[in-house]
Design a protein around this motif. Structure first.
Motif, PDB file in Angstrom:
ATOM      1  N   ARG A   1       0.822  -1.202   0.000  1.00 56.85           N
ATOM      2  CA  ARG A   1       0.000   0.000   0.000  1.00 56.85           C
ATOM      3  C   ARG A   1       0.862   1.260   0.000  1.00 56.85           C
ATOM      4  NH1 ARG A   1      -5.336   0.129   1.968  1.00 56.85           N
ATOM      5  NH2 ARG A   1      -6.384  -1.871   1.941  1.00 56.85           N
ATOM      6  N   ASP A   2       2.167   1.099   0.144  1.00 56.63           N
ATOM      7  CA  ASP A   2       3.065   2.249   0.019  1.00 56.63           C
ATOM      8  C   ASP A   2       3.123   2.625  -1.470  1.00 56.63           C
ATOM      9  OD1 ASP A   2       5.280   3.939  -0.307  1.00 56.63           O
ATOM     10  OD2 ASP A   2       6.337   3.017   1.381  1.00 56.63           O
ATOM     11  N   PRO A   3       2.734   3.862  -1.801  1.00 58.36           N
ATOM     12  CA  PRO A   3       2.707   4.243  -3.229  1.00 58.36           C
ATOM     13  C   PRO A   3       4.050   4.015  -3.924  1.00 58.36           C
ATOM     14  CG  PRO A   3       1.692   5.951  -1.862  1.00 58.36           C
ATOM     15  CD  PRO A   3       2.278   4.946  -0.918  1.00 58.36           C
ATOM     16  N   ALA A   4       5.132   4.027  -3.170  1.00 58.42           N
ATOM     17  CA  ALA A   4       6.459   3.822  -3.769  1.00 58.42           C
ATOM     18  C   ALA A   4       6.680   2.378  -4.216  1.00 58.42           C
ATOM     19  CB  ALA A   4       7.551   4.238  -2.777  1.00 58.42           C
ATOM     20  N   TRP A   5       5.835   1.472  -3.771  1.00 56.35           N
ATOM     21  CA  TRP A   5       6.017   0.062  -4.153  1.00 56.35           C
ATOM     22  C   TRP A   5       5.796  -0.135  -5.652  1.00 56.35           C
ATOM     23  CZ3 TRP A   5       2.327  -4.233  -5.058  1.00 56.35           C
ATOM     24  CH2 TRP A   5       2.989  -5.472  -5.182  1.00 56.35           C
ATOM     25  N   LYS A   6       4.827   0.549  -6.228  1.00 54.88           N
ATOM     26  CA  LYS A   6       4.558   0.541  -7.669  1.00 54.88           C
ATOM     27  C   LYS A   6       4.455  -0.879  -8.241  1.00 54.88           C
ATOM     28  CE  LYS A   6       7.242   4.812  -8.229  1.00 54.88           C
ATOM     29  NZ  LYS A   6       6.206   5.811  -8.460  1.00 54.88           N
ATOM     30  N   LYS A   7       3.650  -1.695  -7.584  1.00 58.64           N
ATOM     31  CA  LYS A   7       3.476  -3.094  -8.002  1.00 58.64           C
ATOM     32  C   LYS A   7       4.810  -3.831  -8.137  1.00 58.64           C
ATOM     33  CE  LYS A   7      -1.102  -2.495  -9.826  1.00 58.64           C
ATOM     34  NZ  LYS A   7      -2.088  -2.724 -10.864  1.00 58.64           N
ATOM     35  N   GLY A   8       5.739  -3.443  -7.302  1.00 60.29           N
ATOM     36  CA  GLY A   8       7.011  -4.162  -7.250  1.00 60.29           C
ATOM     37  C   GLY A   8       8.079  -3.605  -8.166  1.00 60.29           C
ATOM     38  N   VAL A   9       7.717  -2.668  -9.015  1.00 61.15           N
ATOM     39  CA  VAL A   9       8.671  -2.142 -10.005  1.00 61.15           C
ATOM     40  C   VAL A   9       9.176  -0.769  -9.554  1.00 61.15           C
ATOM     41  CG1 VAL A   9       9.111  -1.763 -12.464  1.00 61.15           C
ATOM     42  CG2 VAL A   9       7.302  -3.337 -11.752  1.00 61.15           C
ATOM     43  N   TYR A  10       9.880  -0.730  -8.453  1.00 61.98           N
ATOM     44  CA  TYR A  10      10.408   0.518  -7.912  1.00 61.98           C
ATOM     45  C   TYR A  10      11.883   0.658  -8.279  1.00 61.98           C
ATOM     46  CZ  TYR A  10      11.301  -3.052  -4.337  1.00 61.98           C
ATOM     47  OH  TYR A  10      11.637  -4.212  -3.696  1.00 61.98           O
ATOM     48  N   ALA A  11      12.336   1.902  -8.340  1.00 63.33           N
ATOM     49  CA  ALA A  11      13.770   2.136  -8.565  1.00 63.33           C
ATOM     50  C   ALA A  11      14.531   1.773  -7.302  1.00 63.33           C
ATOM     51  CB  ALA A  11      14.000   3.601  -8.922  1.00 63.33           C
ATOM     52  N   SER A  12      15.755   1.319  -7.452  1.00 61.78           N
ATOM     53  CA  SER A  12      16.529   0.873  -6.291  1.00 61.78           C
ATOM     54  C   SER A  12      16.762   1.998  -5.290  1.00 61.78           C
ATOM     55  CB  SER A  12      17.874   0.308  -6.746  1.00 61.78           C
ATOM     56  OG  SER A  12      17.643  -0.888  -7.456  1.00 61.78           O
ATOM     57  N   ASP A  13      16.807   3.227  -5.794  1.00 63.04           N
ATOM     58  CA  ASP A  13      17.016   4.343  -4.870  1.00 63.04           C
ATOM     59  C   ASP A  13      15.692   4.958  -4.393  1.00 63.04           C
ATOM     60  OD1 ASP A  13      16.279   5.418  -7.259  1.00 63.04           O
ATOM     61  OD2 ASP A  13      17.910   6.886  -7.375  1.00 63.04           O
ATOM     62  N   ALA A  14      14.581   4.346  -4.749  1.00 65.94           N
ATOM     63  CA  ALA A  14      13.285   4.845  -4.288  1.00 65.94           C
ATOM     64  C   ALA A  14      12.381   3.681  -3.894  1.00 65.94           C
ATOM     65  CB  ALA A  14      12.619   5.688  -5.386  1.00 65.94           C
ATOM     66  N   PRO A  15      12.840   2.889  -2.926  1.00 61.93           N
ATOM     67  CA  PRO A  15      12.049   1.723  -2.502  1.00 61.93           C
ATOM     68  C   PRO A  15      10.860   2.153  -1.647  1.00 61.93           C
ATOM     69  CG  PRO A  15      13.915   1.978  -1.036  1.00 61.93           C
ATOM     70  CD  PRO A  15      14.038   3.067  -2.086  1.00 61.93           C
ATOM     71  N   PRO A  16       9.916   1.234  -1.403  1.00 60.84           N
ATOM     72  CA  PRO A  16       8.792   1.543  -0.502  1.00 60.84           C
ATOM     73  C   PRO A  16       9.259   1.529   0.948  1.00 60.84           C
ATOM     74  CG  PRO A  16       8.623  -0.702  -1.307  1.00 60.84           C
ATOM     75  CD  PRO A  16       9.810  -0.102  -1.999  1.00 60.84           C
ATOM     76  N   ALA A  17      10.058   2.542   1.281  1.00 62.92           N
ATOM     77  CA  ALA A  17      10.749   2.565   2.570  1.00 62.92           C
ATOM     78  C   ALA A  17       9.778   2.679   3.738  1.00 62.92           C
ATOM     79  CB  ALA A  17      11.741   3.733   2.598  1.00 62.92           C
ATOM     80  N   HIS A  18       8.726   3.474   3.576  1.00 61.80           N
ATOM     81  CA  HIS A  18       7.792   3.661   4.690  1.00 61.80           C
ATOM     82  C   HIS A  18       7.073   2.355   5.020  1.00 61.80           C
ATOM     83  CE1 HIS A  18       8.664   7.804   4.749  1.00 61.80           C
ATOM     84  NE2 HIS A  18       8.064   8.096   3.613  1.00 61.80           N
ATOM     85  N   GLY A  19       6.582   1.705   3.978  1.00 62.90           N
ATOM     86  CA  GLY A  19       5.867   0.452   4.198  1.00 62.90           C
ATOM     87  C   GLY A  19       6.767  -0.612   4.788  1.00 62.90           C
ATOM     88  N   LEU A  20       7.988  -0.699   4.279  1.00 61.00           N
ATOM     89  CA  LEU A  20       8.921  -1.716   4.771  1.00 61.00           C
ATOM     90  C   LEU A  20       9.279  -1.455   6.234  1.00 61.00           C
ATOM     91  CD1 LEU A  20      10.578  -4.241   4.049  1.00 61.00           C
ATOM     92  CD2 LEU A  20      12.420  -2.726   3.275  1.00 61.00           C
ATOM     93  N   ALA A  21       9.463  -0.187   6.581  1.00 61.56           N
ATOM     94  CA  ALA A  21       9.798   0.158   7.974  1.00 61.56           C
ATOM     95  C   ALA A  21       8.645  -0.225   8.909  1.00 61.56           C
ATOM     96  CB  ALA A  21      10.105   1.650   8.094  1.00 61.56           C
TER      97      ALA A  21
END
Lengths: 380, 380
Positions: B209-229
């Protein structure tokens, strides 16, 4: 006789029936325990049953974190969902509306009609958001007392509530010892332990790390829905018991296997929790969730010097505290220690422990033992 | 003698010292249990100690969900953090590198050098992301077996691991009964119950649900950091015990009071957890977390027909399963039932239960009782 009439007739025999809420509005500035002030406040509430002539039959029900003032009945005949404690409140039920005049109000800081972080600050014309003062359980109770004043009631027959409602109940017994005849706190605790704080803070982080949160200044139609849903999913697990979840869901599966990974619902329990998260977003405000969970974390009857007995000295009314065997969020011992302290002080207090398997939420589910316990305590 | 030499000298007496990883690379297509295929794979691994002449002293260590191949020693003299099981592995330690040749590899599906969802798919030149096949614990073990083959080892003296590492250990005993001399699974279970699945799915939802996840296709320098944390914060609570958290953090406070609500760190436990969440983001990949937690949820030695005994029939080697009294994620009973089934089948197996208070993470913390148990089991 049409269908509606048939339903009303049924209600009359054992149900609260159709209810409506009222708003108590105060234009007097309200000072919070933290020193913060709001220029006035509104508490939304419902009542069931009738006040007797000597005004001696009023019972105040305090709701839990995500509950509200709608604890019994329905709003109209098309509504299928009854109030959150409908099995407990009504004609002939444990909190018998044939005998008692029952009041339930949405807490200060809430988001279901009472003044809270998303209410309009009359001084700015905008929502308070994080300008809303720091909130405590004591603030909630002091606001409720204003509502009780406004109803012309000096004294309540009883105050009762579970979880955060139990905390309010205990605070009532401490802050207004002469205004209540008895009190019952269910699935409660004198203070959060580190684990409970940790779960709450993780929920808050889920909300605050949602980019839509925008430091609390989000549009009403663009709330931090993802964060709030995740916070709810996690919290919901803590309200259930391991054994209860296993009995209900176990490893029951929904989806077909395929070699591709989609991370869609595979197990029943995932479907249930995701639905709970989604539903919650439609009925609860994220800032309110932040404020209320903080009030829970700060509630501490041990006080900064760890003297629970000192804090409970003011209590006069007889009390009942009920722990539930499968509640691992506020486990039995967290309930029992309150009664142990009261008894050390020579106060009239009873502890009951019910072996129900619904976890912390046990007080929200109908059980004959719970029914009997509450009925007897209120009527004796 | 400079400082480095002094340290190396210290290491020689009781520490693994400076280590380096190796990569096992296979260009042979690897078929997953789900039917999915990758054109080849890499497993990053470390070894400690020396293989003896008859190749009879090799021990495979399997890591837990967020662990990796670096289980002992340091990479260089400036690194302060030792491998995750450094107290267990080294000269004279319970897994004694003076006697044993110890191997630890990052799992298939991981994100610390081994092939996983964020590895480049050689057929597309892009990360697999959600094209990575569905992953199971059995897949992890079959990939490890290829590494063991490549090291010229027919047989392992022992396989050992905790949590997800314990699941791999059990799978080794089932899938390669003739290739291991003994096995020890710590803080393990035969399958997740509904609560464990619920926690994992909530973590996955936090990521997805973190918008940065982008269905798994995120840039390595822009991961879904909030959701993962957030996922990590929640999971971390489940790895600790209520009593352990209370003893360490209780309600210790950090921040000063003010009437304004900021939702910054107030309690010590919040600071600790938020830090854990933040640290995790810097060392773990979100898609890998999704895949690995799914593998955990799907692991089921009871099988679809609930016959644990049937699944364990293949086991030959003597086994040790260790439960920890304060572990509420994989509680003692979840460990004990594995040994009960093995004993019903007439297999040589022992169950030990240690009353340590660190919860599920007890196997990651040094305790004399655990040391003695592992040392004796490996050496007997």
């Amino acid at each position: 006789m049409n269908d509606s009439e048939a339903l009303v007739s049924t209600f009359e025999e054992g149900e609260v029936g159709i209810v409506a809420h009222s708003d108590f509005v105060s234009k007097v500035p309200f000072e919070f325990e933290s020193g913060g002030v709001v220029p006035g406040l509104c508490l939304r509430y419902e009542t069931y049953g009738h006040l007797n002539k000597d005004k001696s039959n009023a019972i105040l029900i305090c709701h839990a974190l995500t509950g509200d003032h709608h604890c019994a009945g329905v709003y109209d005949m098309t509504e299928r969902k009854q109030g959150w404690w409908n099995f407990m409140v009504g004609p002939g039920k444990p909190i018998d509306t044939k005998k008692y005049f029952v009041i339930c109000s949405n807490v200060l800081g809430g988001c279901n009609g009472s003044t809270g972080p998303r209410s309009i600050n009359p001084e700015t014309g905008k929502p308070y958001n994080l300008d809303f003062p720091k909130l405590t359980v004591r603030d909630m109770v002091r606001a409720q007392a204003l509502l009780i004043d406004s109803l012309g009631l000096d004294r309540l027959h009883a105050v009762i509530g579970g979880s955060m409602g139990g905390m309010q109940t205990l605070q009532w017994a401490i802050d207004f010892p002469e205004r209540l005849g008895r009190y019952a706190a269910l699935a409660c605790c004198a203070r959060h332990n580190a684990q409970a704080i940790a779960f709450n803070d993780t929920g808050r982080q889920a909300i605050m790390r949602d980019p839509a949160w925008k430091k609390g200044v989000y549009a009403s139609d663009a709330p931090p829905a993802h964060g709030l849903a995740v916070a709810r999913m996690m919290a919901h697990i803590t309200y259930l018991s391991d054994a209860g979840m296993e009995a209900r869901f176990g490893r029951k599966r929904r989806a077909e296997d395929s070699s591709r990974e989609h991370f869609e619902v595979e197990f029943e329990v995932e479907s249930y929790l995701r639905y709970q998260g989604q539903q919650f977003v439609s009925r609860f405000d994220a800032n309110s969730y932040l404020y209320l969970t903080k009030a829970l974390d700060r509630f501490d009857l041990h006080g900064s010097d760890g003297r629970l007995d000192e804090m409970l000295k003011a209590v006069q009314a007889p009390g009942l505290v009920v722990g539930f065997g499968s509640d691992w969020l506020y486990p039995p011992q967290a309930n029992r220690e309150i009664v142990e302290a009261l008894l050390r002080l020579g106060k009239p207090a009873s502890y009951a422990e019910l072996a129900l398997n619904a976890g912390h939420d046990s007080f929200l589910l109908r059980a004959p033992k719970l029914d009997a316990l509450i009925r007897t305590f209120l009527d004796r």
